[in-house]
Design a protein around this motif. Sequence first.
Motif, PDB file in Angstrom:
ATOM      1  N   GLY A  23     -70.638  37.466   8.971  1.00 35.57           N
ATOM      2  CA  GLY A  23     -70.738  38.079   7.650  1.00 35.57           C
ATOM      3  C   GLY A  23     -69.897  37.351   6.618  1.00 35.57           C
ATOM      4  N   TRP A  24     -68.743  36.859   7.040  1.00 35.84           N
ATOM      5  CA  TRP A  24     -67.888  36.114   6.111  1.00 35.84           C
ATOM      6  C   TRP A  24     -68.528  34.788   5.736  1.00 35.84           C
ATOM      7  CZ3 TRP A  24     -64.519  38.800   3.697  1.00 35.84           C
ATOM      8  CH2 TRP A  24     -63.914  39.889   4.318  1.00 35.84           C
ATOM      9  N   VAL A  25     -69.173  34.156   6.690  1.00 34.45           N
ATOM     10  CA  VAL A  25     -69.840  32.889   6.413  1.00 34.45           C
ATOM     11  C   VAL A  25     -71.018  33.110   5.466  1.00 34.45           C
ATOM     12  CG1 VAL A  25     -71.101  30.958   7.451  1.00 34.45           C
ATOM     13  CG2 VAL A  25     -69.090  31.887   8.587  1.00 34.45           C
ATOM     14  N   THR A  26     -71.781  34.161   5.694  1.00 32.87           N
ATOM     15  CA  THR A  26     -72.893  34.491   4.803  1.00 32.87           C
ATOM     16  C   THR A  26     -72.395  34.808   3.404  1.00 32.87           C
ATOM     17  OG1 THR A  26     -74.099  35.380   6.705  1.00 32.87           O
ATOM     18  CG2 THR A  26     -74.901  35.980   4.514  1.00 32.87           C
ATOM     19  N   THR A  27     -71.324  35.558   3.302  1.00 35.49           N
ATOM     20  CA  THR A  27     -70.726  35.855   2.000  1.00 35.49           C
ATOM     21  C   THR A  27     -70.255  34.573   1.325  1.00 35.49           C
ATOM     22  OG1 THR A  27     -70.007  38.005   2.835  1.00 35.49           O
ATOM     23  CG2 THR A  27     -68.945  37.199   0.837  1.00 35.49           C
ATOM     24  N   GLY A  28     -69.666  33.679   2.089  1.00 34.29           N
ATOM     25  CA  GLY A  28     -69.241  32.396   1.540  1.00 34.29           C
ATOM     26  C   GLY A  28     -70.412  31.577   1.040  1.00 34.29           C
ATOM     27  N   TYR A  29     -71.524  31.562   1.803  1.00 34.32           N
ATOM     28  CA  TYR A  29     -72.725  30.860   1.354  1.00 34.32           C
ATOM     29  C   TYR A  29     -73.205  31.396   0.014  1.00 34.32           C
ATOM     30  CZ  TYR A  29     -73.646  28.615   5.886  1.00 34.32           C
ATOM     31  OH  TYR A  29     -73.578  27.847   7.003  1.00 34.32           O
ATOM     32  N   LEU A  30     -73.294  32.717  -0.065  1.00 33.87           N
ATOM     33  CA  LEU A  30     -73.794  33.328  -1.302  1.00 33.87           C
ATOM     34  C   LEU A  30     -72.889  33.030  -2.490  1.00 33.87           C
ATOM     35  CD1 LEU A  30     -75.013  36.768   0.078  1.00 33.87           C
ATOM     36  CD2 LEU A  30     -76.401  34.809  -0.608  1.00 33.87           C
ATOM     37  N   LEU A  31     -71.580  33.110  -2.288  1.00 33.05           N
ATOM     38  CA  LEU A  31     -70.650  32.811  -3.371  1.00 33.05           C
ATOM     39  C   LEU A  31     -70.742  31.356  -3.820  1.00 33.05           C
ATOM     40  CD1 LEU A  31     -67.493  34.787  -2.215  1.00 33.05           C
ATOM     41  CD2 LEU A  31     -68.922  35.273  -4.197  1.00 33.05           C
ATOM     42  N   VAL A  32     -70.913  30.451  -2.871  1.00 31.71           N
ATOM     43  CA  VAL A  32     -71.027  29.036  -3.216  1.00 31.71           C
ATOM     44  C   VAL A  32     -72.323  28.766  -3.980  1.00 31.71           C
ATOM     45  CG1 VAL A  32     -71.378  26.742  -2.210  1.00 31.71           C
ATOM     46  CG2 VAL A  32     -69.496  28.160  -1.441  1.00 31.71           C
ATOM     47  N   LEU A  92     -62.850  26.717  -4.177  1.00 30.40           N
ATOM     48  CA  LEU A  92     -61.845  26.833  -3.128  1.00 30.40           C
ATOM     49  C   LEU A  92     -61.651  28.276  -2.662  1.00 30.40           C
ATOM     50  CD1 LEU A  92     -59.203  24.287  -4.428  1.00 30.40           C
ATOM     51  CD2 LEU A  92     -61.043  23.925  -2.783  1.00 30.40           C
ATOM     52  N   ALA A  93     -61.975  29.254  -3.493  1.00 27.29           N
ATOM     53  CA  ALA A  93     -61.803  30.663  -3.107  1.00 27.29           C
ATOM     54  C   ALA A  93     -62.726  31.056  -1.948  1.00 27.29           C
ATOM     55  CB  ALA A  93     -61.998  31.566  -4.315  1.00 27.29           C
ATOM     56  N   PRO A  94     -64.063  30.866  -2.043  1.00 24.75           N
ATOM     57  CA  PRO A  94     -64.887  31.236  -0.886  1.00 24.75           C
ATOM     58  C   PRO A  94     -64.624  30.363   0.340  1.00 24.75           C
ATOM     59  CG  PRO A  94     -66.259  30.283  -2.611  1.00 24.75           C
ATOM     60  CD  PRO A  94     -64.886  30.460  -3.181  1.00 24.75           C
ATOM     61  N   VAL A  95     -64.276  29.097   0.116  1.00 20.96           N
ATOM     62  CA  VAL A  95     -63.978  28.218   1.242  1.00 20.96           C
ATOM     63  C   VAL A  95     -62.720  28.699   1.969  1.00 20.96           C
ATOM     64  CG1 VAL A  95     -63.258  25.882   1.845  1.00 20.96           C
ATOM     65  CG2 VAL A  95     -65.178  26.217   0.315  1.00 20.96           C
ATOM     66  N   SER A  96     -61.707  29.084   1.225  1.00 17.84           N
ATOM     67  CA  SER A  96     -60.476  29.592   1.841  1.00 17.84           C
ATOM     68  C   SER A  96     -60.721  30.918   2.552  1.00 17.84           C
ATOM     69  CB  SER A  96     -59.396  29.768   0.779  1.00 17.84           C
ATOM     70  OG  SER A  96     -59.077  28.539   0.196  1.00 17.84           O
ATOM     71  N   LEU A  97     -61.522  31.782   1.942  1.00 14.72           N
ATOM     72  CA  LEU A  97     -61.845  33.072   2.558  1.00 14.72           C
ATOM     73  C   LEU A  97     -62.562  32.881   3.887  1.00 14.72           C
ATOM     74  CD1 LEU A  97     -62.036  36.226   2.211  1.00 14.72           C
ATOM     75  CD2 LEU A  97     -64.305  35.780   1.256  1.00 14.72           C
ATOM     76  N   GLY A 138     -63.629  33.385   8.924  1.00 12.32           N
ATOM     77  CA  GLY A 138     -64.857  33.012   9.609  1.00 12.32           C
ATOM     78  C   GLY A 138     -64.724  31.976  10.699  1.00 12.32           C
ATOM     79  N   GLY A 139     -63.586  31.324  10.794  1.00 11.74           N
ATOM     80  CA  GLY A 139     -63.403  30.340  11.846  1.00 11.74           C
ATOM     81  C   GLY A 139     -63.693  28.920  11.408  1.00 11.74           C
ATOM     82  N   ARG A 140     -63.502  28.013  12.361  1.00  6.50           N
ATOM     83  CA  ARG A 140     -63.591  26.578  12.069  1.00  6.50           C
ATOM     84  C   ARG A 140     -65.005  26.143  11.697  1.00  6.50           C
ATOM     85  NH1 ARG A 140     -61.827  23.206  16.912  1.00  6.50           N
ATOM     86  NH2 ARG A 140     -60.339  24.894  16.881  1.00  6.50           N
TER      87      ARG A 140
END
Length: 109
Positions: free
Chosen positions: A10-19, A39-44, A49-51
């Motif tokens: 879910g964090w990765v999906t949220t990061g995708y959407l934010l990017v 850098l905010a979604p990438v850091s989150l 979300g892991g490596r």
Amino acid sequence: MRKFLSAGCGWVTTGYLLVVVLGYVDYLTGDYSLLLFYLAPVSLVSWRGGRRGALLVSLLAGLARYVSDYYSHSALTFKPWQSLEDTALIVAVAFLVLVMKKLMTESLA
């Protein structure tokens, strides 16, 4: 929902959407650089979300920067090596956050 977010996916999906949203806003702003906001979604995602998620979202952020710069600049002002430098910075920040989280969890244990 909580189980989905805690799994990391879910964090990765949220990061995708934010990017993707940031890439579109970056395209709309034109010459103004929004590199700091990527850098905010990438850091989150790096923290939660892991490596693998951190690497995927940071590379997507670099691709979004490249595409938004390509379509918002003329052929004379577009510099592809600058997008490569931005991508390297984003990936470096992702891995720095991963290392920081690892060091913090080891010191607490």
